[in-house]
Scaffold this motif. Structure first.
Motif, PDB file in Angstrom:
ATOM      1  N   TYR A 124       1.765  -2.516  -8.094  1.00 46.59           N
ATOM      2  CA  TYR A 124       1.705  -2.020  -9.244  1.00 46.59           C
ATOM      3  C   TYR A 124       2.140  -0.503  -9.070  1.00 46.59           C
ATOM      4  O   TYR A 124       1.389   0.723  -9.843  1.00 46.59           O
TER       5      TYR A 124
ATOM      6  N   ILE B 280       0.454  -1.307  -0.133  1.00 41.92           N
ATOM      7  CA  ILE B 280      -0.056  -0.102   0.137  1.00 41.92           C
ATOM      8  C   ILE B 280       1.003   1.641  -0.312  1.00 41.92           C
ATOM      9  O   ILE B 280       0.766   2.314  -0.920  1.00 41.92           O
ATOM     10  N   GLY B 281       1.796   1.403   0.629  1.00 39.70           N
ATOM     11  CA  GLY B 281       2.373   2.491   0.704  1.00 39.70           C
ATOM     12  C   GLY B 281       3.419   2.610  -0.545  1.00 39.70           C
ATOM     13  O   GLY B 281       3.351   4.036  -0.388  1.00 39.70           O
TER      14      GLY B 281
HETATM   15  P1  NAI Z   1       2.576  -5.084   4.471  1.00 33.32           P
HETATM   16  O1  NAI Z   1       2.241  -5.633   5.503  1.00 33.32           O
HETATM   17  O2  NAI Z   1       2.721  -5.205   3.373  1.00 33.32           O
HETATM   18  O3  NAI Z   1       3.993  -3.850   4.908  1.00 33.32           O
HETATM   19  C1  NAI Z   1       3.527  -2.941   6.563  1.00 33.32           C
HETATM   20  C2  NAI Z   1       5.083  -2.325   6.202  1.00 33.32           C
HETATM   21  O4  NAI Z   1       5.088  -2.262   7.333  1.00 33.32           O
HETATM   22  C3  NAI Z   1       5.642  -3.888   6.463  1.00 33.32           C
HETATM   23  O5  NAI Z   1       7.213  -3.288   5.328  1.00 33.32           O
HETATM   24  C4  NAI Z   1       6.388  -3.628   8.283  1.00 33.32           C
HETATM   25  O6  NAI Z   1       7.256  -3.737   8.472  1.00 33.32           O
HETATM   26  C5  NAI Z   1       5.923  -2.131   8.261  1.00 33.32           C
HETATM   27  N1  NAI Z   1       6.150  -1.165   9.946  1.00 33.32           N
HETATM   28  C6  NAI Z   1       4.970  -2.178  10.422  1.00 33.32           C
HETATM   29  N2  NAI Z   1       5.247  -1.329  11.573  1.00 33.32           N
HETATM   30  C7  NAI Z   1       6.032  -0.249  11.360  1.00 33.32           C
HETATM   31  C8  NAI Z   1       6.759   0.866  12.085  1.00 33.32           C
HETATM   32  N3  NAI Z   1       6.270   1.173  13.264  1.00 33.32           N
HETATM   33  N4  NAI Z   1       7.275   2.276  11.421  1.00 33.32           N
HETATM   34  C9  NAI Z   1       7.576   1.656   9.723  1.00 33.32           C
HETATM   35  N5  NAI Z   1       7.111   0.976   9.199  1.00 33.32           N
HETATM   36  C10 NAI Z   1       6.614  -0.526   9.885  1.00 33.32           C
HETATM   37  O7  NAI Z   1       1.127  -3.865   4.429  1.00 33.32           O
HETATM   38  P2  NAI Z   1      -0.109  -3.061   4.287  1.00 33.32           P
HETATM   39  O8  NAI Z   1       1.169  -2.432   2.830  1.00 33.32           O
HETATM   40  O9  NAI Z   1      -0.754  -2.219   4.330  1.00 33.32           O
HETATM   41  O10 NAI Z   1      -0.636  -3.461   2.947  1.00 33.32           O
HETATM   42  C11 NAI Z   1      -2.148  -3.958   3.692  1.00 33.32           C
HETATM   43  C12 NAI Z   1      -2.323  -5.790   3.362  1.00 33.32           C
HETATM   44  O11 NAI Z   1      -2.838  -4.962   1.972  1.00 33.32           O
HETATM   45  C13 NAI Z   1      -0.891  -6.654   2.639  1.00 33.32           C
HETATM   46  O12 NAI Z   1      -1.527  -8.242   3.362  1.00 33.32           O
HETATM   47  C14 NAI Z   1      -0.950  -6.546   0.984  1.00 33.32           C
HETATM   48  O13 NAI Z   1      -0.840  -7.287   0.090  1.00 33.32           O
HETATM   49  C15 NAI Z   1      -2.720  -5.729   0.833  1.00 33.32           C
HETATM   50  N6  NAI Z   1      -2.425  -5.430  -0.727  1.00 33.32           N
HETATM   51  C16 NAI Z   1      -2.130  -5.784  -1.538  1.00 33.32           C
HETATM   52  C17 NAI Z   1      -2.063  -5.167  -2.536  1.00 33.32           C
HETATM   53  C18 NAI Z   1      -1.604  -5.564  -4.562  1.00 33.32           C
HETATM   54  O14 NAI Z   1      -1.338  -7.094  -3.848  1.00 33.32           O
HETATM   55  N7  NAI Z   1      -1.730  -5.104  -5.270  1.00 33.32           N
HETATM   56  C19 NAI Z   1      -2.621  -3.604  -2.621  1.00 33.32           C
HETATM   57  C20 NAI Z   1      -2.071  -2.625  -1.577  1.00 33.32           C
HETATM   58  C21 NAI Z   1      -2.727  -4.014  -0.760  1.00 33.32           C
END
Ligand code: NAI
Length: 468
Positions: A354, A186-187
């Motif tokens: 993406y 997402i980031g």
């Molecule tokens: P994510 O789990 O992919 O990434 C979260 C990141 O935040 C991790 O790298 C983690 O190390 C970091 N983090 C956690 N606590 C932290 C802190 N205190 N300080 C700094 N960094 C920290 O989660 P995200 O990006 O929020 O996505 C959520 C879900 O949605 C995921 O399971 C993802 O696969 C899914 N998603 C999938 C997409 C796709 O397939 N294209 C698009 C958007 C979301």
């Protein structure tokens, strides 16, 4: 009214399960508490983000990427309202599409909040507070996930200054400075959108790498390419506070390895530190449905919870939180409920980020194979050596294939490059059929295509590539 299946939640897991079950002759209802069907993915996730990713990339290209092709355009102007209207229209046509499919398949779509009363009984409360009880042979929990926030840090997400992905899809103006907490999917996707539209984006990530869990070489290359686009990275940095400050916000982080904390200012802070299963208010504890240690609905290999007649699929159960994983579980469960054999191959689930270029992956990473002690061979091919990529000025990235050293069976495929999210599927199909790198390398590929790089990487895995 009595049903064969009532599904709570109409996201990709729930709505696909409903359609498949109806196709197999079951009487189905879907309960959805949003005003429109499609869940997070269609309303505030995958679909609107892809509309903005595409539009922002066009804007960026018009401003940066065309001169060298002999297309000289004056600096483009951004009409964010129109861009958002494109996003909204995309969402509308998709959610309307689900409503149409429900009608076509004679599925009862019910807007209201669903709650499990007990096995066989579900209550639905509409927005006027009126409750009805529905009877059913089977209940499927497909309620998805919600923003998790930062573990151990209290953050007040107001969706204007401190935002989740939801707010990140509807900002009214481009922030001058955006901090993204979390260098996951997402980031990087939403960070890319706002960076292309003019924001100075800084990603603060806990791990030493972005896209944790992806193949190491792939995430390094992705980071290098995103940095070239102007996104700044603070890695190995743990965010400990996010607080509003005047019209903006301050983010404090400290090195994970220890050391001085730093604080940086931003106009908008995007919290992208993961999602959690959505189980609130569903009556699960009253119905006796067990959760696992991470708050997910506990299921067995057939999506059964510990309570007979209650099942779970998608983000609310274990496994990657991906729409297509939920869809495949929905199909498999519908087949099981109709007395057939439903199955999901969790070893072959592609994942796509993406960004531009896209990052795509299926199967094992090199790090996973090493950790498992599996002897493997690697084949790689860069897009710089691909004719079509040169013609399109899309030479960033590479294809990497991992195969079993003894049997040559392909165990993983990883691509950074333009169209990676489409190309990954030939490796996915190959893996589903247990194919080898030789099988892929000996498959004729149309010339000139980006996909020839996949074939060349396969050739590199079992012998030698031709064009290198
Ligand atoms: P994510 O789990 O992919 O990434 C979260 C990141 O935040 C991790 O790298 C983690 O190390 C970091 N983090 C956690 N606590 C932290 C802190 N205190 N300080 C700094 N960094 C920290 O989660 P995200 O990006 O929020 O996505 C959520 C879900 O949605 C995921 O399971 C993802 O696969 C899914 N998603 C999938 C997409 C796709 O397939 N294209 C698009 C958007 C979301």
């Amino acid at each position: 009214m009595s049903y064969d299946v009532i599904i709570i939640g109409s996201g990709p897991g729930g709505y696909v399960c409903a359609i498949k079950a109806a196709q197999l002759g079951l009487k189905v209802a879907v309960i959805e508490k949003r005003a429109t069907y499609g869940g997070t993915c269609l309303n505030i996730g995958c679909i609107p983000s892809k509309a903005l990713l595409h539009a922002s990339e066009m804007f960026h290209q018009a401003g940066h990427g065309m001169d060298s092709l002999g297309v000289e355009v004056s600096a483009p102007t951004l009409n964010l309202t129109k861009m958002m209207a494109h996003k909204d229209a995309t969402v509308k046509s998709n959610v309307d599409g689900v409503a149409f499919l429900f009608k076509k398949n004679k599925i009862d779509g019910i807007i209201g909040t669903g709650k499990i009363v007990s096995a066989g009984k579900v209550s639905v409360t509409n927005d006027k507070g009126e409750e009805q009880i529905l009877e059913t042979k089977n209940i499927v929990i497909a309620t998805g996930s919600d923003v998790a926030g930062i573990p151990g840090v209290a953050v007040d997400i107001d969706e204007t200054v401190i935002i989740s992905s939801t707010g990140g899809l509807s900002l009214e103006k481009v922030p001058a400075r955006m901090i993204v907490v979390g260098g996951g999917v997402i980031g990087l996707e939403l960070g890319s959108v706002w960076s292309r539209l003019g924001a100075k984006v800084t990603v603060v990530e806990y791990l030493d790498t972005i896209l944790g869990g992806m193949d190491g070489e792939v995430s390094k290359q992705a980071q290098r390419l995103l940095a070239k686009q102007g996104i700044e990275f603070q890695l190995g940095a743990k965010v400990t506070a996010v607080v509003k400050d005047g019209a903006g916000a301050k983010v404090t982080f400290e090195p994970v390895k220890g050391g001085e904390a730093s604080t940086i200012d931003a106009d908008v802070v995007l919290i992208a530190t993961g999602r959690k299963p959505y189980t609130e208010g569903l009556g699960l504890s009253e119905a006796g449905v067990a959760l696992d240690q991470r708050g997910r609905v506990e299921t067995d290999g057939h999506f059964r919870t510990n309570v007979a007649g209650i099942y779970g699929i998608g983000d609310v159960i274990k496994g990657p939180m991906l729409a297509h994983k939920a869809e495949d579980e929905g199909v498999a469960l519908a087949e099981i409920l109709a007395g057939q054999a439903g199955h999901v191959n969790y070893d072959v689930i592609p994942a796509v980020v993406y960004t531009q270029p896209e990052v795509a992956s299926v199967g094992k990473t090199e790090e996973e194979l090493k950790a498992a002690g599996i002897a493997y061979k690697v084949g790689k091919f860069p897009f710089t050596a691909n004719g079509r990529a040169r013609a399109m000025q899309a030479t960033d990235g590479f294809v990497k294939i991992l195969a079993d050293k003894e049997t040559d069976r392909v165990l993983g495929g990883h691509i950074v490059g333009f169209g990676a999210g489409e190309m990954i599927h030939e490796i996915t199909v190959l893996m589903e059929f247990g194919g080898s790198s030789e099988d892929l390398g000996r498959t004729c590929h149309a010339h000139p295509t980006m996909s020839e790089a996949v074939k060349e990487a396969a050739l590199a895995t079992f012998f030698k590539p031709i064009h290198m």
